[in-house]
Design a protein around this motif. Structure first.
Motif, PDB file in Angstrom:
ATOM      1  N   ASP A  54      28.163  21.241  37.255  1.00 13.69           N
ATOM      2  CA  ASP A  54      26.835  21.757  37.609  1.00 13.69           C
ATOM      3  C   ASP A  54      26.689  23.221  37.198  1.00 13.69           C
ATOM      4  OD1 ASP A  54      26.308  19.302  38.615  1.00 13.69           O
ATOM      5  OD2 ASP A  54      26.325  19.879  40.737  1.00 13.69           O
ATOM      6  N   SER A  55      27.777  23.988  37.273  1.00 15.62           N
ATOM      7  CA  SER A  55      27.723  25.397  36.878  1.00 15.62           C
ATOM      8  C   SER A  55      27.485  25.541  35.385  1.00 15.62           C
ATOM      9  CB  SER A  55      29.033  26.097  37.264  1.00 15.62           C
ATOM     10  OG  SER A  55      29.187  26.127  38.665  1.00 15.62           O
ATOM     11  N   ILE A  58      23.820  25.314  34.338  1.00 19.38           N
ATOM     12  CA  ILE A  58      22.893  26.414  34.620  1.00 19.38           C
ATOM     13  C   ILE A  58      23.366  27.749  34.043  1.00 19.38           C
ATOM     14  CG2 ILE A  58      22.072  25.315  36.732  1.00 19.38           C
ATOM     15  CD1 ILE A  58      23.800  27.285  38.321  1.00 19.38           C
ATOM     16  N   SER A  59      24.570  27.777  33.478  1.00 16.60           N
ATOM     17  CA  SER A  59      25.079  29.037  32.928  1.00 16.60           C
ATOM     18  C   SER A  59      25.934  28.743  31.701  1.00 16.60           C
ATOM     19  CB  SER A  59      25.897  29.785  33.993  1.00 16.60           C
ATOM     20  OG  SER A  59      27.066  29.057  34.325  1.00 16.60           O
ATOM     21  N   GLU A  63      30.509  32.788  32.632  1.00 18.39           N
ATOM     22  CA  GLU A  63      30.346  32.797  34.079  1.00 18.39           C
ATOM     23  C   GLU A  63      31.339  31.852  34.749  1.00 18.39           C
ATOM     24  OE1 GLU A  63      27.952  32.543  31.932  1.00 18.39           O
ATOM     25  OE2 GLU A  63      26.587  34.230  32.292  1.00 18.39           O
ATOM     26  N   SER A 205      20.399  34.921  40.567  1.00 17.45           N
ATOM     27  CA  SER A 205      20.323  34.383  39.207  1.00 17.45           C
ATOM     28  C   SER A 205      21.246  33.189  39.066  1.00 17.45           C
ATOM     29  CB  SER A 205      20.731  35.466  38.202  1.00 17.45           C
ATOM     30  OG  SER A 205      22.095  35.811  38.369  1.00 17.45           O
ATOM     31  N   ASP A 206      21.003  32.387  38.035  1.00 11.72           N
ATOM     32  CA  ASP A 206      21.854  31.219  37.782  1.00 11.72           C
ATOM     33  C   ASP A 206      23.296  31.644  37.521  1.00 11.72           C
ATOM     34  OD1 ASP A 206      19.760  29.501  38.118  1.00 11.72           O
ATOM     35  OD2 ASP A 206      19.345  29.250  35.974  1.00 11.72           O
ATOM     36  N   SER A 207      23.478  32.804  36.922  1.00  7.27           N
ATOM     37  CA  SER A 207      24.831  33.287  36.639  1.00  7.27           C
ATOM     38  C   SER A 207      25.599  33.547  37.925  1.00  7.27           C
ATOM     39  CB  SER A 207      24.772  34.573  35.802  1.00  7.27           C
ATOM     40  OG  SER A 207      24.233  34.320  34.523  1.00  7.27           O
ATOM     41  N   LYS A 209      24.975  32.213  40.882  1.00 10.69           N
ATOM     42  CA  LYS A 209      25.208  30.922  41.523  1.00 10.69           C
ATOM     43  C   LYS A 209      26.409  30.220  40.895  1.00 10.69           C
ATOM     44  CE  LYS A 209      20.301  30.262  42.574  1.00 10.69           C
ATOM     45  NZ  LYS A 209      19.073  29.483  42.262  1.00 10.69           N
ATOM     46  N   ALA A 210      26.498  30.268  39.582  1.00 14.28           N
ATOM     47  CA  ALA A 210      27.596  29.620  38.874  1.00 14.28           C
ATOM     48  C   ALA A 210      28.932  30.286  39.196  1.00 14.28           C
ATOM     49  CB  ALA A 210      27.348  29.658  37.368  1.00 14.28           C
TER      50      ALA A 210
END
Length: 257
Positions: A54-55, A58-59, A63, A205-207, A209-210
């Motif tokens: 999942d990470s 989004i990144s 990351e 940010s997505d970063s 979160k990842a």
């Protein structure tokens, strides 16, 4: 808000359940090994299918590398410090080595490893449960439904973590009351972490979160490789390999529900 607290508490409460089982029920070592192996497989699967995959969606790999290797490195450092402390006690007894047989020394070394692994698994559980809880809360952002696969996988894996860590902590001399209080704090802060994931990380940010997600993944892999897998094999024997495979398959099945 309450949904995040509920699901975070539910997933983390499995550590308390495992601890209570270890304190109240005298389980055969082979059964403990099988439970740990099943949890190991579920953790590997949840890490791969839920956190890392999942990470990446989004990144990017940068990351993922920062979070994953950072989590693994931090756990390894903490585990080394714990093991080094235990080894220090063993080295203090080296002056008396001529009064003991080789078998006595081997037994003492095995006991020291068992004692330090209890605290190692506890620290690993804290390091992966809090970010995992944050990810559970994050899945509820925007009125979305909770990730059932992540909750169930975390719950399944937390039982043997709580169980095996409690056994090690008891061997280290921790009282039952202190152990229960320790796991109580883990559950409490996991609930807060889930709430934070649903609120504070909503605008991250997505970063970020990842990185948070992969940090949990790194700590998980380092922890199971250095503590859970060796303990599972020692208690359950070669058949734990198949039980671990079952855990991975369960995580895969839950991921595709």
């Amino acid at each position: 808000m309450w949904n995040a607290i509920f699901w975070g508490t539910l997933a983390a409460s499995a550590t308390m359940l495992g601890s209570i089982l270890a304190l109240k029920i005298s389980m055969p070592k082979r059964v403990i090994g099988y439970i740990m192996a099943l949890g190991t497989g579920a953790l590997i699967g949840a890490t791969t299918y839920e956190l890392l995959e999942d990470s990446l969606e989004i990144s990017g790999f940068k990351e993922v590398a920062i979070g994953f290797l950072g989590g693994a490195l931090l756990f390894t450092i903490l585990d080394y410090l714990i093991s080094h402390k235990g080894g220090g006690h063993e080295r203090k007894g080296s002056d008396r080595a001529d009064n003991h047989t080789v078998s006595d020394h081997t037994q003492s070394s095995s006991e020291n490893v068992g004692k330090t692994s209890g605290m190692g698994i506890f620290i690993g559980t804290v390091m992966d449960t809090l970010p995992e809880s944050a990810m559970i809360g994050l899945s509820l952002v925007g009125g979305g439904s909770v990730s059932l696969a992540l909750v169930v996988s975390v719950f399944i894996s937390n039982i043997p973590e709580g169980l095996s860590s409690t056994v090690g902590l008891r061997e280290s001399g921790f009282s039952k009351k202190k152990i229960i209080v320790m796991w109580g704090f883990v559950v409490f802060f996991s609930a807060l972490s889930s709430l934070a994931g649903a609120t504070l990380l909503e605008k991250a940010s997505d970063s970020i979160k990842a990185i948070v997600s992969c940090f949990a993944a790194g700590a998980i892999i380092a922890m199971i490789a250095s503590t859970m897998m060796p303990e599972a094999y020692k208690e359950g024997g070669p058949t734990v390999g198949f039980v671990t495979s079952i855990g991975v398959f369960i995580a895969l099945w839950l991921h595709h529900l």
